[in-house]
Write an enzyme that holds these catalytic residues in place. Structure first.
Site, PDB file in Angstrom:
ATOM      1  N   GLY A  17       4.130  11.300  -8.239  1.00  0.00           N
ATOM      2  CA  GLY A  17       4.923  10.203  -8.798  1.00  0.00           C
ATOM      3  C   GLY A  17       5.640   9.391  -7.727  1.00  0.00           C
TER       4      GLY A  17
ATOM      5  NE  ARG B  62      -3.961   1.992   2.287  1.00  0.00           N
ATOM      6  CZ  ARG B  62      -4.286   2.795   3.306  1.00  0.00           C
ATOM      7  NH1 ARG B  62      -3.654   2.713   4.473  1.00  0.00           N
ATOM      8  NH2 ARG B  62      -5.252   3.681   3.157  1.00  0.00           N
TER       9      ARG B  62
ATOM     10  CG  HIS C 257      -8.233  -3.419  -1.323  1.00  0.00           C
ATOM     11  ND1 HIS C 257      -9.178  -2.461  -1.598  1.00  0.00           N
ATOM     12  CD2 HIS C 257      -7.107  -2.740  -0.966  1.00  0.00           C
ATOM     13  CE1 HIS C 257      -8.649  -1.257  -1.430  1.00  0.00           C
ATOM     14  NE2 HIS C 257      -7.393  -1.393  -1.055  1.00  0.00           N
TER      15      HIS C 257
ATOM     16  CB  THR D  72      -7.040 -16.621   1.537  1.00  0.00           C
ATOM     17  OG1 THR D  72      -7.468 -15.784   0.429  1.00  0.00           O
ATOM     18  CG2 THR D  72      -7.518 -18.035   1.285  1.00  0.00           C
TER      19      THR D  72
ATOM     20  CG  HIS E  80      -1.249   5.583   0.074  1.00  0.00           C
ATOM     21  ND1 HIS E  80      -1.835   5.875   1.268  1.00  0.00           N
ATOM     22  CD2 HIS E  80      -2.198   4.918  -0.641  1.00  0.00           C
ATOM     23  CE1 HIS E  80      -3.075   5.412   1.294  1.00  0.00           C
ATOM     24  NE2 HIS E  80      -3.311   4.813   0.160  1.00  0.00           N
ATOM     25  CG  ASP E  81       6.356   7.029  -3.209  1.00  0.00           C
ATOM     26  OD1 ASP E  81       6.345   8.270  -3.038  1.00  0.00           O
ATOM     27  OD2 ASP E  81       7.338   6.425  -3.695  1.00  0.00           O
TER      28      ASP E  81
ATOM     29  CG  ASN F 162      -0.801   8.462   3.701  1.00  0.00           C
ATOM     30  OD1 ASN F 162      -1.098   7.376   3.199  1.00  0.00           O
ATOM     31  ND2 ASN F 162      -0.213   9.431   3.016  1.00  0.00           N
TER      32      ASN F 162
END
Ligand code: HEM
Ligand SMILES: *[C@@H]1O[C@H](CO)[C@@H](O)[C@H](O)[C@H]1NC(C)=O
Ligand SMILES: *[C@@H]1O[C@H](CO)[C@@H](O)[C@H](O)[C@H]1NC(C)=O
Ligand SMILES: *[C@@H]1O[C@H](CO)[C@@H](O)[C@H](O)[C@H]1NC(C)=O
Ligand SMILES: *[C@@H]1O[C@H](CO)[C@@H](O)[C@H](O)[C@H]1NC(C)=O
Length: 342
Positions: free
Chosen positions: A81, A71, A203, A258, A75-76, A105
């Site tokens: 970019g 994740r 997800h 799972t 988010h980076d 975040n």
């Protein structure tokens, strides 16, 4: 029709890559504007294995870490970019100087101490060479692979930004966004329908707080009713775990079947209205999903192989958002949390 856009773009990128490599060879330019899989082969040949060892060690006491690191790369990349901007701590006395406090975040993004450990191990082996942005790209691939997902050749050579972009981080995709807005936010960074559906498949592992589903359980869009696209058995299960006046930060599995495996159960869940987030179920159930994202969900639910190959390509596409390769604008940070002083 939409399902074919990604391979076409990939082919285009491959042709562009060949042309660029050819041009670089001809004029033997030093700095490459293009990311390459062999970027550290001379300067830090063991980078991949060094990252992998730190991740395996971290995972022994934190089974969630592979999901959290995957994740972080997302988010980076979505904020100015893939440039390690998400890793920067607040600069003392400077307002909005960290993305870590943006809504997507704050009290949510995690894994930063493990990134620090990876960075320390790489600095030991090859000081000043591997960027924090590339660490996130490598960590995401390794995390997916170690969780049973696909492997791919990670493209490398990103530099780190000198600043964070809080405003842009405020605009990260939200679990409350509808399909139209999700498509817009992905298109704004050059990602399209198949990328949206494939990348959302991340997800399939990791955890999620109750606060992101309580609206769907008790008061969907102010109706005082549950979300009609939420399976009633799953709703009953989640209502136990997330009672109306319970803790908003209590954790749930994104994929209860799972929880720690990277497989295609995200899509088989969506098929039976067992998506956790509104933004997940939208891909299958929104009226605008029909003929657009829903057929891609169907395809990935039927074929894990199709999902894996699309996911790998879409991760490469995401990793290519605005690559920062100009040494006048970027740097290899010594500490992923702070820009170098110079
Ligand atoms: C499509 C838009 C997306 C939205 C709205 C979204 C939203 C969210 C939210 C709300 C959470 C739970 C956060 C929390 O409870 O603290 C989450 C978790 C997660 N997301 Fe997404 N996400 C999206 C796309 C992606 C993408 C593209 C990736 C990676 C390729 C990704 C990977 C993950 C992972 C692995 C977790 C679990 C993290 C953990 O356990 O620490 N997500 N996401
Ligand atoms: C910081 O961000 C908040 C929220 O977007 C905004 O209201 C505030 O004006 C920003 N402050 C500065 C100094 O940019
Ligand atoms: C981040 O979360 C903390 C703790 O919940 C909260 O006090 C703070 O206001 C939040 N910061 C921002 C910028 O929203
Ligand atoms: C999606 O959300 C946006 C922003 O809230 C809104 O303007 C738009 O009408 C919504 N679209 C649909 C189809 O619900
Ligand atoms: C449900 O949501 C609506 C709109 O956000 C709000 O006005 C209403 O008070 C909420 N109902 C309850 C029981 O919280």
């Amino acid at each position: 029709m939409m399902a074919s856009s990604s391979p076409q773009r990939a082919a285009g990128a491959a042709v562009a890559g060949v042309l660029l490599v050819a041009a670089a060879a001809l004029c033997s330019c030093g700095a490459m504007a293009q990311l390459t899989a062999d970027y550290y082969d001379c300067t830090c040949p063991d980078a991949y294995n060094i990252v992998k060892q730190v991740l395996i060690e971290a995972h022994k006491s934190d089974v969630r870490i592979y999901a959290s690191l995957t994740r972080l790369h997302f988010h980076d990349c979505f904020v100015q970019g893939c440039d390690g901007s998400v890793l920067l701590d607040a600069v003392p006395g400077v307002a909005n100087s960290t993305e870590k406090l943006a809504p997507a975040n704050n009290n949510s993004a995690r894994g930063f101490p493990v990134v620090d450990k990876v960075k320390a191990a790489l600095e030991d082996a090859c000081p000043g060479v591997v960027s924090c942005a590339d660490i996130l790209a490598l960590a995401a691939e390794i995390s997916v692979e170690l969780s049973g997902g696909p492997k791919w050749a990670v493209l490398l050579g990103r530099l780190d930004s000198k600043k964070a972009d809080f405003k842009s981080a405020e605009n990260l995709p939200s679990p409350f966004d509808n399909l139209t807005v999700l498509e817009q936010k992905f298109a704004a960074v050059g990602l399209h329908t198949v990328d949206l559906v494939a990348l959302s498949g991340a997800h399939t592992f990791g955890r999620v707080q109750c606060q992101f589903v309580t609206g769907r359980l008790y008061n969907f869009s102010g109706t005082n009713r549950p979300d009609p696209t939420l399976n009633s058995g799953y709703r009953a299960f989640l209502a136990q775990r997330c009672p109306q006046n319970g803790s908003p930060s209590a954790l749930n599995d994104l994929d209860p079947t799972t929880p720690n495996l990277f497989d295609n159960h995200y899509y088989t869940n969506l098929e039976v209205n067992r998506g956790f987030l509104g933004s997940d179920q939208e891909l299958k159930s929104a009226p605008q999903a029909q003929g657009v994202t829903a057929p891609v969900v169907d395809q990935f639910a039927t074929s894990q192989a199709a999902f894996f190959s699309s996911f790998a390509q879409s991760m490469i596409n995401m990793g290519n958002i605005q690559p920062l390769t100009d040494p006048a604008k970027g740097e290899v940070r010594c500490d992923c949390r702070v820009a170098n002083d110079d």
